[in-house]
Design a protein around this motif. Structure first.
Motif, PDB file in Angstrom:
ATOM      1  N   PRO A  53     -26.552  64.652  43.695  1.00 12.88           N
ATOM      2  CA  PRO A  53     -25.498  64.568  42.786  1.00 12.88           C
ATOM      3  C   PRO A  53     -24.625  63.287  42.079  1.00 12.88           C
ATOM      4  O   PRO A  53     -25.102  62.464  41.990  1.00 12.88           O
ATOM      5  CB  PRO A  53     -24.857  63.992  44.056  1.00 12.88           C
ATOM      6  N   LEU A  54     -23.397  64.076  41.523  1.00 13.94           N
ATOM      7  CA  LEU A  54     -23.105  63.011  39.654  1.00 13.94           C
ATOM      8  C   LEU A  54     -22.507  61.807  40.337  1.00 13.94           C
ATOM      9  O   LEU A  54     -22.769  60.323  39.820  1.00 13.94           O
ATOM     10  CB  LEU A  54     -22.145  63.580  39.842  1.00 13.94           C
ATOM     11  N   SER A  55     -22.597  61.364  41.961  1.00 15.51           N
ATOM     12  CA  SER A  55     -22.269  59.994  42.386  1.00 15.51           C
ATOM     13  C   SER A  55     -23.697  59.408  42.301  1.00 15.51           C
ATOM     14  O   SER A  55     -23.599  58.088  43.014  1.00 15.51           O
ATOM     15  CB  SER A  55     -21.675  60.208  43.726  1.00 15.51           C
ATOM     16  N   ARG A  56     -24.782  59.865  42.450  1.00 16.60           N
ATOM     17  CA  ARG A  56     -26.242  58.934  42.668  1.00 16.60           C
ATOM     18  C   ARG A  56     -26.675  58.620  41.264  1.00 16.60           C
ATOM     19  O   ARG A  56     -27.711  57.707  41.162  1.00 16.60           O
ATOM     20  CB  ARG A  56     -26.790  60.349  43.697  1.00 16.60           C
ATOM     21  N   LYS A  57     -26.842  59.439  40.355  1.00 15.72           N
ATOM     22  CA  LYS A  57     -27.665  59.331  39.341  1.00 15.72           C
ATOM     23  C   LYS A  57     -27.411  60.146  37.751  1.00 15.72           C
ATOM     24  O   LYS A  57     -27.260  61.635  38.519  1.00 15.72           O
ATOM     25  CB  LYS A  57     -28.820  59.911  39.756  1.00 15.72           C
ATOM     26  N   PRO A  58     -27.410  59.666  36.330  1.00 18.03           N
ATOM     27  CA  PRO A  58     -27.233  60.404  35.697  1.00 18.03           C
ATOM     28  C   PRO A  58     -27.739  61.485  35.488  1.00 18.03           C
ATOM     29  O   PRO A  58     -28.938  61.805  35.636  1.00 18.03           O
ATOM     30  CB  PRO A  58     -26.851  59.861  34.449  1.00 18.03           C
ATOM     31  N   LEU A  59     -26.941  63.317  34.814  1.00 19.42           N
ATOM     32  CA  LEU A  59     -27.629  63.743  34.813  1.00 19.42           C
ATOM     33  C   LEU A  59     -28.958  63.937  33.658  1.00 19.42           C
ATOM     34  O   LEU A  59     -29.249  62.560  32.528  1.00 19.42           O
ATOM     35  CB  LEU A  59     -27.098  64.793  34.559  1.00 19.42           C
ATOM     36  N   ASP A  60     -30.166  63.964  33.616  1.00 21.95           N
ATOM     37  CA  ASP A  60     -30.813  64.513  32.534  1.00 21.95           C
ATOM     38  C   ASP A  60     -30.622  65.546  31.196  1.00 21.95           C
ATOM     39  O   ASP A  60     -29.183  66.471  31.950  1.00 21.95           O
ATOM     40  CB  ASP A  60     -32.334  64.685  32.799  1.00 21.95           C
ATOM     41  N   ALA A  61     -30.708  65.952  29.948  1.00 18.74           N
ATOM     42  CA  ALA A  61     -30.457  66.387  28.985  1.00 18.74           C
ATOM     43  C   ALA A  61     -30.562  68.466  29.725  1.00 18.74           C
ATOM     44  O   ALA A  61     -29.732  69.333  29.678  1.00 18.74           O
ATOM     45  CB  ALA A  61     -31.411  66.807  27.628  1.00 18.74           C
ATOM     46  N   VAL A  62     -31.715  68.294  30.048  1.00 20.10           N
ATOM     47  CA  VAL A  62     -32.119  69.648  30.728  1.00 20.10           C
ATOM     48  C   VAL A  62     -30.918  69.748  31.621  1.00 20.10           C
ATOM     49  O   VAL A  62     -30.289  71.391  31.143  1.00 20.10           O
ATOM     50  CB  VAL A  62     -33.958  69.881  30.742  1.00 20.10           C
ATOM     51  N   ASP A  63     -30.828  69.575  32.897  1.00 22.40           N
ATOM     52  CA  ASP A  63     -30.400  69.818  34.075  1.00 22.40           C
ATOM     53  C   ASP A  63     -28.996  70.458  33.379  1.00 22.40           C
ATOM     54  O   ASP A  63     -28.303  71.321  33.934  1.00 22.40           O
ATOM     55  CB  ASP A  63     -30.195  68.980  34.864  1.00 22.40           C
TER      56      ASP A  63
END
Length: 120
Positions: A22-32
């Motif tokens: 979830p966004l509240s846990r970890k930033p997204l990488d570019a691919v995701d």
């Protein structure tokens, strides 16, 4: 003649796993971020959102193009919107005789809902 082709369908619950935390846990990488942005962009159009909703809520989880309600646009425009939903990975399509049937991809729903879930 139509250039629609049958896309693969993910049938098992094992296929429907969240793509990322979830966004509240970890930033997204570019691919995701690219993949999910395409899904959200496809759903950002009110006509596509209505079509997606109708397909998702249709009895049996699959809707024939002949059963889609009038969404205020022409048939070629409906086809365009369905193509955009397919390209984003939100729905799959299969031909049965002369009709196309659309089904929401469970993995796409899981990815979107998992991303927005608050699991902190």
């Amino acid at each position: 003649m139509s250039n629609l082709r049958e896309l693969p369908v993910l049938d098992t619950a094992a296929d429907a796993v969240p793509c990322c935390p979830p966004l509240s846990r970890k930033p997204l990488d570019a691919v995701d971020a690219d993949r999910l942005a395409a899904m959200f962009k496809a759903l950002g159009d009110p006509v596509r959102l209505r079509l997606f909703s109708f397909i998702a809520s249709h009895e049996g989880g699959e809707a024939c193009v002949c059963d889609l309600p009038d969404v205020g646009v022409s048939q070629p425009t409906v086809s365009h919107h369905l193509k955009k939903l397919r390209e984003a990975g939100l729905v799959s399509a299969r031909r049965k005789a002369s009709w196309m049937f659309y089904k929401v991809e469970p993995a796409a729903l899981t990815a979107l809902s998992g991303l927005l879930a608050d699991r902190s």
